[in-house]
Structures are given as structure tokens and as C-alpha cells.
Design an enzyme around this catalytic site. Sequence first.
Site, PDB file in Angstrom:
ATOM      1  N   ASP A  35       0.850  -1.195   0.000  1.00 45.04           N
ATOM      2  CA  ASP A  35       0.000   0.000   0.000  1.00 45.04           C
ATOM      3  C   ASP A  35       0.885   1.244   0.000  1.00 45.04           C
ATOM      4  O   ASP A  35       2.042   1.194   0.412  1.00 45.04           O
ATOM      5  CB  ASP A  35      -0.889   0.031   1.255  1.00 45.04           C
TER       6      ASP A  35
HETATM    7  N1  URA Z   1      -1.205  -5.977   3.749  1.00 42.97           N
HETATM    8  C1  URA Z   1      -1.730  -4.731   3.740  1.00 42.97           C
HETATM    9  O1  URA Z   1      -2.780  -4.493   4.286  1.00 42.97           O
HETATM   10  N2  URA Z   1      -1.039  -3.760   3.103  1.00 42.97           N
HETATM   11  C2  URA Z   1       0.170  -3.964   2.519  1.00 42.97           C
HETATM   12  O2  URA Z   1       0.760  -3.025   1.979  1.00 42.97           O
HETATM   13  C3  URA Z   1       0.698  -5.267   2.537  1.00 42.97           C
HETATM   14  C4  URA Z   1      -0.013  -6.261   3.162  1.00 42.97           C
END
Ligand code: URA
Length: 240
Positions: free
Chosen positions: A106
Site C-alpha cells: 500500500d
Molecule cells: N497488507 C496490507 O494491508 N497492506 C500492505 O501493503 C501489505 C499487506
Amino acid sequence: MEKVRLDKFLSNNTPFSRSEIKTALRRSNVTVNGTKVRAGDEKINPESDEVLINGKAVRNFKKVYLVINKPSGIISASADKTRKTVVDLVPEEYKHLDLFPVGRLDRDTTGLLIITNDGEFAHKVISPNNCVEKCYRVLLDGEIPKSAIKSFEEGIILVDGTKCRPAKLEIINKTVAHVTITEGKYHQVKRMFGVIGLGVVKLHRLSIGQLALPGNLKEGECVELTSNEILEKTLKLTDS
Ligand code: URA
């Protein structure tokens, strides 16, 4: 330059799967120096032979594997019209190599991300079938109950009914945990903690398989690894 099998050359240098390549070969949709070739085991010279699949020339890429310490605020993509991507952060010398991130973190997640131009490798690391472990350090907005360890071990059921694979949860202190998952559903870690009523304040990826984020790699910095190192540490494979 050493000759290589045509099917291996195609799978290393195109986004096609092995079965799509077999089909293209069978349908005479692959040419080498203008001649249709149907045998995947035909040997070609990647530097001097001109290979086309479905009418498109196949470039012989050098395969590269970069490890980046992804900063927050950067998106996990190759290119974006307005926002900065992880590929924008790689040194100039790698920019022509059609790089992309292996999976996505993310925008606000930090830590270990592999950037490569090896589609076959990326697919293997991401595919849930290969059970490659991804470990994250998570800071939560509340106290983590001990019971969460068992819930994660049994496989969290997300709000939309999706069942997650068993995950390992190690409680480091009241609000910090290490979580290890073997798949990569959308916002998976955040949604898993959401189910037990906790919000993720900070998420940082520590490792993929046995490949740990180098401790001396500052946010936004990259380091190149050899194919041997990366294949062995992430997939337990040797480069053959
Ligand atoms: N899980 C998430 O919620 N976000 C990420 O960036 C990676 C794994």
C-alpha cells in the site's frame, strides 16, 4: 553468447505463461530470423537472432533484481501520470529495463519490495500456490489480545467472507506484532487486524522468504542482488 532454448528465452522475456508460449509455438506464431519455429527446444542466440511472437519482436533483457526499502507515500507501480512510483526511485542505469514491483505494498506501507523485469520470477513469488512467506511488522492502535494468535493460526475470515490462509502472529509488545502471511490479498494485513477490531497505524515489510530487508538500506535506497541470491532466498531455487 551462449545459446538458449527458444521456450525459455520467450518465458524470460515476455509476459506470456508457459502454456501461452506452447500454444503460440504450436500455432506457428513464433519466428526466428523470419522462419516459423514450432519446437520450443530449438536453440537460439539471444543477442543475434531476431525472435517474434504473435508478430511482436522480443527483446533480450538482462534480468535484474533490486531490493528497495520503500518509503511511505510512494505507489507500488511502474509508472503513474501524477504520483511518484517505486520505479521512479531506482538509479538511472536501470531505468531502461522495463522494471516493475513484485506485488504491491500500500502507499503508506514501508519496507522490503523487490523490483525486477523477470515476470516468471515475480509470478512465482506472488502466487499463493508457492506459499512464499511475507513477514510484516505492524503497529496497532490498541492492545493485541493473546487470542489473536490462535485466530490468525486458524485462518481469519475477512468481513466479505474471504477465508485467509493460516498466518503466524508474534506479539512483540502490547501494540506491535510480527505477522507472516503466504498470500497477498488486497489490504490483507490491515483487513485481518480489522476483523479483531484493531486498526493498523504502521505497516512495514521485513522479509520475503529468507530475504530480509538489509538493515543498512535507507528508505528510498535500492541494492541489486544476483539471480542466485534472490532465487535461493525467496524461492529456495538455484539459477540454472
Ligand atoms: N497488507 C496490507 O494491508 N497492506 C500492505 O501493503 C501489505 C499487506
